[in-house]
Write a protein that holds these residues in place. Structure first.
Motif, mmCIF file in Angstrom:
data_model
loop_
_atom_site.group_PDB
_atom_site.id
_atom_site.type_symbol
_atom_site.label_atom_id
_atom_site.label_comp_id
_atom_site.label_asym_id
_atom_site.label_seq_id
_atom_site.Cartn_x
_atom_site.Cartn_y
_atom_site.Cartn_z
ATOM 1 N N ASN A 91 49.728 43.698 35.032
ATOM 2 C CA ASN A 91 48.770 43.716 36.137
ATOM 3 C C ASN A 91 48.290 42.314 36.497
ATOM 4 N N GLN A 92 48.781 41.314 35.797
ATOM 5 C CA GLN A 92 48.533 39.889 36.052
ATOM 6 C C GLN A 92 47.052 39.546 36.153
ATOM 7 N N LYS A 93 46.266 40.122 35.251
ATOM 8 C CA LYS A 93 44.846 39.802 35.209
ATOM 9 C C LYS A 93 44.624 38.635 34.256
ATOM 10 N N LYS A 94 43.578 37.868 34.537
ATOM 11 C CA LYS A 94 43.207 36.750 33.675
ATOM 12 C C LYS A 94 42.589 37.293 32.393
ATOM 13 N N TYR A 95 42.664 36.486 31.334
ATOM 14 C CA TYR A 95 42.080 36.882 30.058
ATOM 15 C C TYR A 95 40.600 37.237 30.222
ATOM 16 N N SER A 96 39.879 36.439 31.016
ATOM 17 C CA SER A 96 38.443 36.681 31.191
ATOM 18 C C SER A 96 38.198 38.024 31.898
ATOM 19 N N GLU A 97 39.065 38.388 32.831
ATOM 20 C CA GLU A 97 38.916 39.669 33.533
ATOM 21 C C GLU A 97 39.148 40.834 32.570
ATOM 22 N N VAL A 98 40.171 40.694 31.748
ATOM 23 C CA VAL A 98 40.495 41.753 30.782
ATOM 24 C C VAL A 98 39.369 41.863 29.753
ATOM 25 N N ALA A 99 38.855 40.713 29.314
ATOM 26 C CA ALA A 99 37.754 40.718 28.345
ATOM 27 C C ALA A 99 36.555 41.472 28.902
ATOM 28 N N GLN A 100 36.211 41.173 30.139
ATOM 29 C CA GLN A 100 35.060 41.836 30.760
ATOM 30 C C GLN A 100 35.343 43.329 30.946
ATOM 31 N N MET A 101 36.540 43.658 31.388
ATOM 32 C CA MET A 101 36.901 45.047 31.639
ATOM 33 C C MET A 101 36.830 45.881 30.353
ATOM 34 N N LEU A 102 37.285 45.301 29.231
ATOM 35 C CA LEU A 102 37.335 46.031 27.961
ATOM 36 C C LEU A 102 36.116 45.773 27.082
ATOM 37 N N ILE A 138 56.567 48.097 22.914
ATOM 38 C CA ILE A 138 55.218 48.046 23.490
ATOM 39 C C ILE A 138 54.460 49.336 23.184
ATOM 40 N N ASN A 139 55.156 50.468 23.246
ATOM 41 C CA ASN A 139 54.506 51.750 22.982
ATOM 42 C C ASN A 139 54.103 51.926 21.522
ATOM 43 N N THR A 140 54.680 51.131 20.614
ATOM 44 C CA THR A 140 54.296 51.220 19.201
ATOM 45 C C THR A 140 53.106 50.322 18.869
ATOM 46 N N LEU A 141 52.703 49.491 19.816
ATOM 47 C CA LEU A 141 51.549 48.613 19.586
ATOM 48 C C LEU A 141 50.279 49.444 19.499
ATOM 49 N N PRO A 142 49.273 48.946 18.784
ATOM 50 C CA PRO A 142 47.983 49.650 18.790
ATOM 51 C C PRO A 142 47.475 49.780 20.232
ATOM 52 N N PRO A 143 46.772 50.851 20.549
ATOM 53 C CA PRO A 143 46.367 51.116 21.935
ATOM 54 C C PRO A 143 45.654 49.949 22.623
ATOM 55 N N LYS A 144 44.727 49.300 21.940
ATOM 56 C CA LYS A 144 43.976 48.223 22.583
ATOM 57 C C LYS A 144 44.887 47.019 22.837
ATOM 58 N N THR A 145 45.767 46.712 21.887
ATOM 59 C CA THR A 145 46.705 45.596 22.051
ATOM 60 C C THR A 145 47.640 45.881 23.221
ATOM 61 N N ARG A 146 48.131 47.105 23.301
ATOM 62 C CA ARG A 146 49.012 47.497 24.399
ATOM 63 C C ARG A 146 48.285 47.384 25.738
ATOM 64 N N LYS A 147 47.030 47.839 25.788
ATOM 65 C CA LYS A 147 46.238 47.779 27.020
ATOM 66 C C LYS A 147 46.033 46.329 27.458
ATOM 67 N N VAL A 148 45.708 45.444 26.523
ATOM 68 C CA VAL A 148 45.503 44.029 26.831
ATOM 69 C C VAL A 148 46.795 43.431 27.368
ATOM 70 N N LEU A 149 47.919 43.703 26.716
ATOM 71 C CA LEU A 149 49.218 43.187 27.157
ATOM 72 C C LEU A 149 49.545 43.678 28.566
ATOM 73 N N GLU A 150 49.358 44.947 28.804
ATOM 74 C CA GLU A 150 49.652 45.512 30.123
ATOM 75 C C GLU A 150 48.787 44.885 31.204
ATOM 76 N N GLU A 151 47.504 44.740 30.920
ATOM 77 C CA GLU A 151 46.599 44.175 31.927
ATOM 78 C C GLU A 151 46.936 42.713 32.217
ATOM 79 N N CYS A 152 47.240 41.945 31.174
ATOM 80 C CA CYS A 152 47.512 40.511 31.359
ATOM 81 C C CYS A 152 48.886 40.266 31.986
ATOM 82 N N TYR A 153 49.909 40.959 31.495
ATOM 83 C CA TYR A 153 51.265 40.660 31.940
ATOM 84 C C TYR A 153 51.756 41.552 33.080
#
Length: 173
Positions: free
Chosen positions: A131-142, A114-129
């Motif tokens: 922090n259990q946020k919905k895709y739409s929430e992560v999209a708006q946040m980022l 996970i730490n080798t992933l590009p920063p934005k990909t890692r952030k999206v993964l962390e937020e979705c899995y």
């Protein structure tokens, strides 16, 4: 300026007269309130962005076509994401068959990947899995689209599957 106000008024009438019908149409495909709303809103956004080119056409069929297209596209894409998720779950369950004291090593390996992933990909993964946020929430946040969130998730799960597969079947086992 007068033409723009007229277009805005026409579009507002189009929206009010058709939103509910389009929502029900999308919901019949998607069976999800939030995603159906997103699909309908995206269809209206498409028509608004292309209003000058489309205004001579009947816009209601265009809206239904857009909702159908976007619904099918979402379902097709969702199946791909589910496939990657199931591969990830299968891969990690194979790892669970190893000895119990390998748990810390397995967690460290996953975190390292996970730490080798590009920063934005890692952030999206962390937020979705995590922090259990919905895709739409992560999209708006980022400030990115929901489809971009999905692409980052697919990329992350693909990397995890690939790296864990190498670890299980290859050099690290």
């Amino acid at each position: 300026m007068f033409g723009h106000k007229k277009a805005k008024d026409e579009f507002e009438i189009l929206f009010k007269e058709n939103y509910n019908k389009l929502y029900v149409f999308a919901y019949n495909y998607l069976n999800n309130k939030e995603i159906s709303e997103d699909v309908v809103n995206d269809a209206f956004e498409y028509v608004w962005r292309n209003y000058d080119n489309l205004k001579n056409n009947s816009l209601v069929p265009v809206l239904f076509q857009q909702v159908r297209y976007r619904s099918f596209n979402y379902l097709r894409h969702n199946k791909i994401v589910e496939k990657y998720a199931s591969v990830f779950i299968y891969t990690t369950s194979e790892l669970e068959d190893t000895q119990e004291n390998d748990d810390d090593e397995r967690i460290n390996r996953i975190m390292m990947i996970i730490n080798t992933l590009p920063p934005k990909t890692r952030k999206v993964l962390e937020e979705c899995y995590f922090n259990q946020k919905k895709y739409s929430e992560v999209a708006q946040m980022l400030n990115i689209s929901t489809n971009t969130v999905k692409k980052h998730i697919m990329k992350a799960l693909s990397s995890l599957r690939e790296e864990l597969s190498v670890s299980v079947n290859g050099k690290d086992s």
